[in-house]
Design a protein around this motif. Structure first.
Motif, PDB file in Angstrom:
ATOM      1  N   ILE A 142      43.429  52.836  33.349  1.00 32.86           N
ATOM      2  CA  ILE A 142      43.671  53.770  34.459  1.00 32.86           C
ATOM      3  C   ILE A 142      42.557  53.675  35.502  1.00 32.86           C
ATOM      4  CG2 ILE A 142      43.822  56.222  35.049  1.00 32.86           C
ATOM      5  CD1 ILE A 142      45.342  56.624  32.411  1.00 32.86           C
ATOM      6  N   THR A 143      41.333  53.424  35.037  1.00 28.97           N
ATOM      7  CA  THR A 143      40.205  53.281  35.978  1.00 28.97           C
ATOM      8  C   THR A 143      40.456  52.119  36.933  1.00 28.97           C
ATOM      9  OG1 THR A 143      38.664  54.262  34.402  1.00 28.97           O
ATOM     10  CG2 THR A 143      37.709  52.899  36.157  1.00 28.97           C
ATOM     11  N   ALA A 144      40.912  50.975  36.402  1.00 30.63           N
ATOM     12  CA  ALA A 144      41.227  49.818  37.259  1.00 30.63           C
ATOM     13  C   ALA A 144      42.311  50.194  38.257  1.00 30.63           C
ATOM     14  CB  ALA A 144      41.662  48.625  36.411  1.00 30.63           C
ATOM     15  N   ARG A 145      43.300  50.937  37.806  1.00 32.98           N
ATOM     16  CA  ARG A 145      44.404  51.361  38.677  1.00 32.98           C
ATOM     17  C   ARG A 145      43.892  52.195  39.844  1.00 32.98           C
ATOM     18  NH1 ARG A 145      49.840  51.176  39.022  1.00 32.98           N
ATOM     19  NH2 ARG A 145      49.622  50.211  37.021  1.00 32.98           N
ATOM     20  N   VAL A 146      43.036  53.181  39.564  1.00 35.02           N
ATOM     21  CA  VAL A 146      42.506  54.035  40.628  1.00 35.02           C
ATOM     22  C   VAL A 146      41.669  53.192  41.594  1.00 35.02           C
ATOM     23  CG1 VAL A 146      41.069  56.051  41.173  1.00 35.02           C
ATOM     24  CG2 VAL A 146      42.558  56.096  39.154  1.00 35.02           C
ATOM     25  N   ILE A 147      40.845  52.303  41.049  1.00 28.20           N
ATOM     26  CA  ILE A 147      40.022  51.425  41.885  1.00 28.20           C
ATOM     27  C   ILE A 147      40.910  50.574  42.790  1.00 28.20           C
ATOM     28  CG2 ILE A 147      38.527  49.378  41.831  1.00 28.20           C
ATOM     29  CD1 ILE A 147      37.141  50.730  39.367  1.00 28.20           C
ATOM     30  N   LEU A 148      41.963  49.971  42.229  1.00 33.84           N
ATOM     31  CA  LEU A 148      42.845  49.116  43.025  1.00 33.84           C
ATOM     32  C   LEU A 148      43.566  49.914  44.112  1.00 33.84           C
ATOM     33  CD1 LEU A 148      44.226  46.788  40.230  1.00 33.84           C
ATOM     34  CD2 LEU A 148      42.807  46.105  42.186  1.00 33.84           C
ATOM     35  N   HIS A 149      43.950  51.137  43.814  1.00 32.23           N
ATOM     36  CA  HIS A 149      44.591  52.003  44.812  1.00 32.23           C
ATOM     37  C   HIS A 149      43.625  52.268  45.976  1.00 32.23           C
ATOM     38  CE1 HIS A 149      47.292  55.442  46.019  1.00 32.23           C
ATOM     39  NE2 HIS A 149      46.173  55.777  46.633  1.00 32.23           N
ATOM     40  N   GLU A 150      42.371  52.630  45.640  1.00 32.80           N
ATOM     41  CA  GLU A 150      41.378  52.898  46.683  1.00 32.80           C
ATOM     42  C   GLU A 150      40.989  51.614  47.419  1.00 32.80           C
ATOM     43  OE1 GLU A 150      41.118  55.893  47.514  1.00 32.80           O
ATOM     44  OE2 GLU A 150      42.058  56.625  45.686  1.00 32.80           O
ATOM     45  N   TYR A 151      40.887  50.502  46.680  1.00 25.93           N
ATOM     46  CA  TYR A 151      40.570  49.214  47.296  1.00 25.93           C
ATOM     47  C   TYR A 151      41.631  48.862  48.344  1.00 25.93           C
ATOM     48  CZ  TYR A 151      39.294  44.327  47.832  1.00 25.93           C
ATOM     49  OH  TYR A 151      38.910  43.117  48.358  1.00 25.93           O
ATOM     50  N   ASP A 152      42.893  49.111  48.023  1.00 24.88           N
ATOM     51  CA  ASP A 152      43.960  48.843  48.993  1.00 24.88           C
ATOM     52  C   ASP A 152      43.701  49.582  50.306  1.00 24.88           C
ATOM     53  OD1 ASP A 152      45.401  47.085  47.440  1.00 24.88           O
ATOM     54  OD2 ASP A 152      47.000  48.501  46.924  1.00 24.88           O
ATOM     55  N   HIS A 153      43.204  50.814  50.213  1.00 20.17           N
ATOM     56  CA  HIS A 153      42.923  51.574  51.433  1.00 20.17           C
ATOM     57  C   HIS A 153      41.928  50.844  52.337  1.00 20.17           C
ATOM     58  CE1 HIS A 153      45.183  55.254  51.142  1.00 20.17           C
ATOM     59  NE2 HIS A 153      44.738  55.504  49.926  1.00 20.17           N
ATOM     60  N   ILE A 154      40.909  50.212  51.778  1.00 15.58           N
ATOM     61  CA  ILE A 154      39.937  49.513  52.631  1.00 15.58           C
ATOM     62  C   ILE A 154      40.473  48.164  53.116  1.00 15.58           C
ATOM     63  CG2 ILE A 154      37.940  50.758  51.689  1.00 15.58           C
ATOM     64  CD1 ILE A 154      37.231  48.201  50.090  1.00 15.58           C
ATOM     65  N   GLU A 155      41.641  47.769  52.574  1.00 12.13           N
ATOM     66  CA  GLU A 155      42.312  46.545  53.020  1.00 12.13           C
ATOM     67  C   GLU A 155      43.494  46.860  53.944  1.00 12.13           C
ATOM     68  OE1 GLU A 155      41.699  43.197  52.489  1.00 12.13           O
ATOM     69  OE2 GLU A 155      39.775  43.870  51.700  1.00 12.13           O
ATOM     70  N   GLY A 156      43.682  48.148  54.275  1.00 12.88           N
ATOM     71  CA  GLY A 156      44.773  48.534  55.160  1.00 12.88           C
ATOM     72  C   GLY A 156      46.135  48.581  54.480  1.00 12.88           C
ATOM     73  N   LYS A 157      46.132  48.711  53.146  1.00 11.77           N
ATOM     74  CA  LYS A 157      47.393  48.766  52.389  1.00 11.77           C
ATOM     75  C   LYS A 157      47.578  50.150  51.779  1.00 11.77           C
ATOM     76  CE  LYS A 157      48.866  45.436  49.793  1.00 11.77           C
ATOM     77  NZ  LYS A 157      48.988  44.428  48.727  1.00 11.77           N
TER      78      LYS A 157
END
Length: 193
Positions: A142-157
């Protein structure tokens, strides 16, 4: 200070964010405000574009997911227990590994919409912490999932970008309402004009 969350439809949410350096003005206060904003909004992660900053910064607290889990939920299913509380600056993905799995995601910028999204089970990131100490770490569950969700935000996704076209069309009315400010939330929000 609790900052307003930027709603779906704002151009900043589609902007690829920029790396920053240690002398970024007011960084410590900004991070403090992001934590306060995230908790006030009942979030588990918050990215700088969601508070109208085009910088590669996000905060994650997956520990609260585990703290609020039912006691009958088996920790062995969650290799990332007990979660993390961490600041990520200038994050860049090194690798994605493991089988993709579905999880029902939501987003503070897209309130009242939740959908199943498939993401990799594991992510390895290069980033700096709040003291600008370089890190390379692998996260899973779940930690990876939250990180990937937030990472998408800094990539404009956004998480809705992963949905099938039919599902996106079905959500169009709700998304339009969000961008027009026709949604009620119990946290501060700013809408596109």
């Amino acid at each position: 200070m609790i900052l307003p969350i930027v709603a779906y439809g704002a151009p900043i949410l589609r902007t690829v964010a920029k790396d920053i350096n240690p002398d970024y003005p007011g960084l410590a206060k900004l991070i403090e405000d992001m934590w306060e904003t995230m908790y006030a909004s009942n979030g588990v992660g918050l990215a700088a574009p969601q508070i109208n900053r085009d910088i590669r910064l996000f905060v994650v607290d997956s520990a609260q997911i585990f703290e609020n889990m039912d006691s009958d939920d088996d920790d062995r299913k969650h290799p990332d227990a007990p979660g993390i509380k961490q600041v990520f600056i200038n994050a860049h993905i090194k690798s994605l590994d493991g089988e993709e799995w579905a999880y029902n995601e939501g987003c503070l910028s897209i309130p009242k919409i939740r959908e199943d999204v498939y993401r990799a089970a594991e992510v390895t990131l290069e980033y700096t912490d709040e003291n600008f100490v370089p890190q390379t770490k692998t996260f899973n569950g779940i930690t990876a999932r939250v990180i990937l969700h937030e990472y998408d935000h800094i990539e404009g996704k956004l998480f809705i970008d992963y949905l099938k076209p039919l599902k996106k069309r079905m959500l169009k009315g709700k998304l339009d309402d969000i961008s027009k400010g026709k949604v009620r939330v119990d946290y501060k929000m700013t809408f596109p004009r």
